[in-house]
Design a protein around this motif. Structure first.
Motif, PDB file in Angstrom:
ATOM      1  N   VAL A  31       0.789  -1.193   0.005  1.00  0.00           N
ATOM      2  CA  VAL A  31       0.133   0.040  -0.006  1.00  0.00           C
ATOM      3  C   VAL A  31       1.194   1.249  -0.182  1.00  0.00           C
ATOM      4  O   VAL A  31       1.946   1.206   0.624  1.00  0.00           O
ATOM      5  N   LEU A  32       0.599   2.423  -0.587  1.00  0.00           N
ATOM      6  CA  LEU A  32       0.933   3.498  -0.699  1.00  0.00           C
ATOM      7  C   LEU A  32       0.177   4.713   0.095  1.00  0.00           C
ATOM      8  O   LEU A  32      -1.165   4.638  -0.283  1.00  0.00           O
ATOM      9  N   VAL A  33       0.499   5.225   1.037  1.00  0.00           N
ATOM     10  CA  VAL A  33      -0.268   6.331   2.009  1.00  0.00           C
ATOM     11  C   VAL A  33       0.133   7.728   1.407  1.00  0.00           C
ATOM     12  O   VAL A  33       1.403   8.037   1.507  1.00  0.00           O
ATOM     13  N   ALA A  34      -0.812   8.382   1.169  1.00  0.00           N
ATOM     14  CA  ALA A  34      -0.486   9.863   0.693  1.00  0.00           C
ATOM     15  C   ALA A  34      -1.060  10.805   1.406  1.00  0.00           C
ATOM     16  O   ALA A  34      -2.260  10.715   1.685  1.00  0.00           O
ATOM     17  N   VAL A  35      -0.361  12.085   2.020  1.00  0.00           N
ATOM     18  CA  VAL A  35      -0.915  13.055   2.627  1.00  0.00           C
ATOM     19  C   VAL A  35      -0.639  14.415   2.050  1.00  0.00           C
ATOM     20  O   VAL A  35       0.384  14.322   1.780  1.00  0.00           O
ATOM     21  N   ALA A  36      -1.665  15.199   1.569  1.00  0.00           N
ATOM     22  CA  ALA A  36      -1.231  16.419   0.980  1.00  0.00           C
ATOM     23  C   ALA A  36      -1.332  17.700   1.913  1.00  0.00           C
ATOM     24  O   ALA A  36      -1.996  17.612   2.769  1.00  0.00           O
ATOM     25  N   VAL A  37      -0.296  18.538   1.855  1.00  0.00           N
ATOM     26  CA  VAL A  37      -0.224  19.570   2.750  1.00  0.00           C
ATOM     27  C   VAL A  37       0.165  20.861   1.968  1.00  0.00           C
ATOM     28  O   VAL A  37       0.615  20.847   0.894  1.00  0.00           O
ATOM     29  N   ASN A  38      -0.468  21.937   2.584  1.00  0.00           N
ATOM     30  CA  ASN A  38      -0.280  23.427   1.995  1.00  0.00           C
ATOM     31  C   ASN A  38       1.076  23.795   2.255  1.00  0.00           C
ATOM     32  O   ASN A  38       1.913  23.107   3.051  1.00  0.00           O
ATOM     33  N   GLY A  39       1.490  25.016   1.772  1.00  0.00           N
ATOM     34  CA  GLY A  39       2.654  25.756   2.217  1.00  0.00           C
ATOM     35  C   GLY A  39       2.967  26.009   3.528  1.00  0.00           C
ATOM     36  O   GLY A  39       4.240  26.066   3.962  1.00  0.00           O
ATOM     37  N   ASN A  40       2.044  25.939   4.194  1.00  0.00           N
ATOM     38  CA  ASN A  40       2.230  26.113   5.870  1.00  0.00           C
ATOM     39  C   ASN A  40       2.394  24.971   6.653  1.00  0.00           C
ATOM     40  O   ASN A  40       2.346  24.677   7.862  1.00  0.00           O
ATOM     41  N   GLY A  41       2.131  23.939   5.927  1.00  0.00           N
ATOM     42  CA  GLY A  41       2.321  22.589   6.510  1.00  0.00           C
ATOM     43  C   GLY A  41       0.967  21.804   7.072  1.00  0.00           C
ATOM     44  O   GLY A  41       0.807  20.807   7.508  1.00  0.00           O
ATOM     45  N   ARG A  42      -0.232  22.537   6.714  1.00  0.00           N
ATOM     46  CA  ARG A  42      -1.501  22.172   7.117  1.00  0.00           C
ATOM     47  C   ARG A  42      -1.881  21.097   6.226  1.00  0.00           C
ATOM     48  O   ARG A  42      -2.126  21.246   4.953  1.00  0.00           O
ATOM     49  N   GLN A  43      -2.421  20.081   6.932  1.00  0.00           N
ATOM     50  CA  GLN A  43      -2.980  18.941   6.009  1.00  0.00           C
ATOM     51  C   GLN A  43      -4.138  19.102   5.180  1.00  0.00           C
ATOM     52  O   GLN A  43      -5.150  19.685   6.149  1.00  0.00           O
ATOM     53  N   LEU A  44      -4.242  18.525   4.139  1.00  0.00           N
ATOM     54  CA  LEU A  44      -5.427  19.190   3.297  1.00  0.00           C
ATOM     55  C   LEU A  44      -6.232  17.822   2.891  1.00  0.00           C
ATOM     56  O   LEU A  44      -7.382  17.992   3.164  1.00  0.00           O
ATOM     57  N   ASP A  45      -5.715  16.745   2.873  1.00  0.00           N
ATOM     58  CA  ASP A  45      -6.438  15.697   2.396  1.00  0.00           C
ATOM     59  C   ASP A  45      -5.411  14.364   2.554  1.00  0.00           C
ATOM     60  O   ASP A  45      -4.219  14.618   2.551  1.00  0.00           O
ATOM     61  N   SER A  46      -5.859  13.159   2.658  1.00  0.00           N
ATOM     62  CA  SER A  46      -4.988  12.102   2.768  1.00  0.00           C
ATOM     63  C   SER A  46      -6.008  10.782   1.829  1.00  0.00           C
ATOM     64  O   SER A  46      -7.058  10.896   1.740  1.00  0.00           O
ATOM     65  N   THR A  47      -5.128   9.849   1.344  1.00  0.00           N
ATOM     66  CA  THR A  47      -5.608   8.757   0.698  1.00  0.00           C
ATOM     67  C   THR A  47      -4.637   7.550   0.888  1.00  0.00           C
ATOM     68  O   THR A  47      -3.572   7.768   1.249  1.00  0.00           O
ATOM     69  N   ASP A  48      -5.250   6.375   0.317  1.00  0.00           N
ATOM     70  CA  ASP A  48      -4.193   5.497   0.183  1.00  0.00           C
ATOM     71  C   ASP A  48      -4.670   4.742  -1.064  1.00  0.00           C
ATOM     72  O   ASP A  48      -5.642   4.710  -1.660  1.00  0.00           O
ATOM     73  N   ALA A  49      -3.678   3.739  -1.542  1.00  0.00           N
ATOM     74  CA  ALA A  49      -3.884   2.905  -2.884  1.00  0.00           C
ATOM     75  C   ALA A  49      -2.864   1.925  -2.814  1.00  0.00           C
ATOM     76  O   ALA A  49      -1.919   1.921  -2.238  1.00  0.00           O
ATOM     77  N   PRO A  50      -3.111   0.818  -3.619  1.00  0.00           N
ATOM     78  CA  PRO A  50      -2.368  -0.211  -3.541  1.00  0.00           C
ATOM     79  C   PRO A  50      -1.247   0.105  -4.390  1.00  0.00           C
ATOM     80  O   PRO A  50      -1.148   0.769  -5.275  1.00  0.00           O
ATOM     81  N   ALA A  51      -0.091  -0.600  -3.807  1.00  0.00           N
ATOM     82  CA  ALA A  51       1.330  -0.341  -4.422  1.00  0.00           C
ATOM     83  C   ALA A  51       1.395  -1.091  -5.498  1.00  0.00           C
ATOM     84  O   ALA A  51       2.431  -2.173  -5.786  1.00  0.00           O
ATOM     85  N   ARG A  52       0.816  -1.011  -6.643  1.00  0.00           N
ATOM     86  CA  ARG A  52       0.619  -1.624  -7.941  1.00  0.00           C
ATOM     87  C   ARG A  52       0.293  -0.362  -9.005  1.00  0.00           C
ATOM     88  O   ARG A  52      -0.004   0.488  -8.603  1.00  0.00           O
ATOM     89  N   PRO A  53       0.543  -0.760 -10.314  1.00  0.00           N
ATOM     90  CA  PRO A  53       0.472   0.250 -11.356  1.00  0.00           C
ATOM     91  C   PRO A  53      -1.116   0.811 -11.316  1.00  0.00           C
ATOM     92  O   PRO A  53      -1.312   2.091 -11.664  1.00  0.00           O
ATOM     93  N   ARG A  54      -2.146   0.111 -11.047  1.00  0.00           N
ATOM     94  CA  ARG A  54      -3.364   0.676 -10.907  1.00  0.00           C
ATOM     95  C   ARG A  54      -3.473   1.528  -9.406  1.00  0.00           C
ATOM     96  O   ARG A  54      -4.248   2.575  -9.719  1.00  0.00           O
ATOM     97  N   GLY A  55      -2.798   1.340  -8.662  1.00  0.00           N
ATOM     98  CA  GLY A  55      -2.745   2.198  -7.268  1.00  0.00           C
ATOM     99  C   GLY A  55      -2.049   3.590  -7.736  1.00  0.00           C
ATOM    100  O   GLY A  55      -2.351   4.695  -7.362  1.00  0.00           O
ATOM    101  N   PHE A  56      -1.078   3.381  -8.636  1.00  0.00           N
ATOM    102  CA  PHE A  56      -0.180   4.446  -9.116  1.00  0.00           C
ATOM    103  C   PHE A  56      -1.055   5.517  -9.845  1.00  0.00           C
ATOM    104  O   PHE A  56      -1.192   6.824  -9.547  1.00  0.00           O
TER     105      PHE A  56
END
Length: 369
Positions: A31-56
Motif C-alpha cells: 500500500v501507498l499512503v499519501a497526505v497532502a499539505v499546503n505551504g504552511n504544512g497544514r494537512q489538506l487531504d489523505s488517501t491510500d492506494a495499492p502499491a501496484r500500477p493501478r494504485g499509481f
C-alpha cells in the motif's frame, strides 16, 4: 482513508490560492499512503492506494486537483522505486525524503504514536522544511547501484559462511583454526590450506560440512570479484574522473555514483555536502567556536568519502599536509579528517558536474575547491 481534520471549505480555499501543495508518501510493499499539505504544512487531504500500477494511476488522479504539486516520497528504493519511476514518466516533480529525516520530523508532529498517515505527513513537512534534491529518471547509475548492492549482499553472505567455517575448524582442531587468519578465509591461498587439512581427516559430518562451506566461499568470492570488474568497466565509461581521484577505488567510486544519481539535482556544492553528511553543523556557544558531527545525509555516501579520506591520510602527501595544517590550528585528528571529507565532497561534486573531461593530472591537489 478519507480527508483529514481540515474542512472542505478550507480545502477549496487552498486550491483557489494556486499555491504549491506537497504530497507526502509513505510507501509499503502492498500500500501507498499519501497526505497532502499546503505551504504552511497544514494537512489538506489523505488517501491510500495499492502499491501496484493501478494504485499509481489512482494516486495521480487523486492528486490532479492540486495544480502545483510536489511529491515527497520516503526513500525506500526497493519499495517506492516503481512508483517514483511512474511519477517521473508522467512529468511529476518528485523529491526523495531520507528515512532519518522523515523520522526526525515525525517526532515534531503534535500527533503521538506512529502510523502510515503520520509518516506520510512527516515526509511532506520534511520536504517543506528541507532543501531536498529532485528525483531524476533512472540512468546508468541504476545499473551501478543494483550491481553494487548485489555484490555487497554476496560479500555479506560470504562473511557469514566464513564465520561458520571457523567454528567447524575450531571444533575439529583448535590449534589448526588458530593458524587461519580470521579475515582471509575467502582467499584462494587459505582455501587451499584448509582444504588440504580437511582432506587428511576422516569423513565425519563436520568435515563434510566444512568442505561444502569451502566450496560455497570460493563460489561467492569469484562472483564478487567478477562483479567488481563489471563495476569498474562501467565506471571507466561513465565516471572515469572518480577513478583518477587519489584513494578512490572502483567500489568507492561505484558507491558515489550509485548514491548520487544525477548530480545536476544538487544546485551547489554545499547542497551536495549536506546530502553526503559532510557539511559541519555549528555547535558554538559564547567564546567557544566549534562544529559537531553531522549524523544526517546519505550514510553510504558518507562512508565512501570516509574511506577515500582515510586512504589519502595514509598515502597521499597533499592530504597529509592538509591534515597536519588542521591539527596545527588546534583540530583533533577526528576533526581534521571531517574537514578533509568536506573538501573531498566539494571535489567529487566538481568532478561529477564537469564530467569525464575534468581528469586531473597525477599529483594535482584534490583538496582544491
Amino acid at each position: 482513508m478519507s480527508t483529514g481534520p481540515v474542512s472542505a471549505l478550507f480545502l477549496i480555499a487552498d486550491l483557489e490560492d494556486g499555491h504549491m501543495v506537497i504530497i507526502g508518501v509513505d510507501p509499503h510493499k502492498d500500500v501507498l499512503v499519501a497526505v497532502a499539505v499546503n505551504g504552511n504544512g497544514r494537512q489538506l487531504d489523505s488517501t491510500d492506494a495499492p502499491a501496484r500500477p493501478r494504485g499509481f494511476k489512482a494516486l495521480l488522479a487523486w492528486a490532479g486537483r492540486f495544480e502545483q504539486r510536489t511529491w515527497a516520497v520516503e526513500d525506500v528504493r526497493h519499495v517506492a522505486g516503481g512508483f517514483v519511476r511512474f511519477l517521473l514518466a508522467a512529468d511529476e516533480h518528485v523529491v526523495w525524503v531520507p528515512t532519518q529525516m522523515s523520522s526526525s520530523h515525525r517526532k515534531k508532529l503534535r500527533a503521538s504514536g506512529k502510523s502510515d498517515p503520520i509518516d506520510a505527513l512527516a515526509c511532506a513537512r520534511a520536504a517543506l522544511a528541507e532543501d531536498l534534491p529532485a528525483a531524476v529518471a533512472d540512468t546508468e547509475t541504476r545499473s551501478v547501484k543494483l550491481l553494487l548492492d548485489h555484490r555487497e549482499d554476496l560479500v555479506g553472505e560470504m562473511v557469514r559462511i566464513c564465520n561458520r567455517l571457523r567454528w567447524h575448524l575450531h571444533d575439529l582442531d583448535p590449534d589448526f583454526a588458530a593458524t587461519v587468519p580470521a579475515r582471509k578465509l575467502h582467499r584462494p591461498k587459505w582455501n587451499t590450506y584448509v582444504t588440504e587439512f580437511l582432506s587428511a581427516l576422516d569423513g565425519s559430518v563436520s568435515v563434510a560440512i566444512s568442505v561444502e562451506l569451502i566450496g560455497r566461499i570460493e563460489e561467492l568470492a569469484r562472483r564478487a570479484a567478477q562483479l567488481e570488474r563489471e563495476l569498474e568497466s562501467l565506471l571507466v565509461i561513465h565516471a572515469p574522473q572518480l577513478l583518477s581521484l587519489p584513494g578512490c577505488g572502483p567500489l568507492s567510486a561505484a558507491r558515489i555514483v550509485a548514491e548520487t544519481g544525477d548530480v545536476r539535482r544538487f544546485p551547489t556544492a554545499a547542497t551536495y555536502a549536506m546530502h553526503t553528511g559532510t557539511a559541519p553543523i555549528p555547535a558554538s556557544s559564547g567564546n567557544t567556536e566549534r562544529v559537531r558531527l553531522n549524523r544526517g545525509g546519505n550514510r553510504r555516501l558518507n562512508a565512501a568519502l570516509h574511506r577515500i579520506a582515510i586512504t589519502q591520510k595514509r598515502m597521499y602527501e597533499p592530504a597529509r599536509t592538509y591534515l597536519d595544517a588542521r591539527r596545527a590550528k588546534g583540530n583533533s585528528n577526528t576533526e581534521a579528517v571531517r574537514a578533509l571529507k568536506r573538501h573531498l565532497a566539494r571535489r567529487v561534486y566538481t568532478l561529477l558536474r564537469n564530467g569525464p573531461h575534468t581528469l586531473h593530472q597525477p599529483g594535482e591537489n584534490t583538496m582544491a575547491a
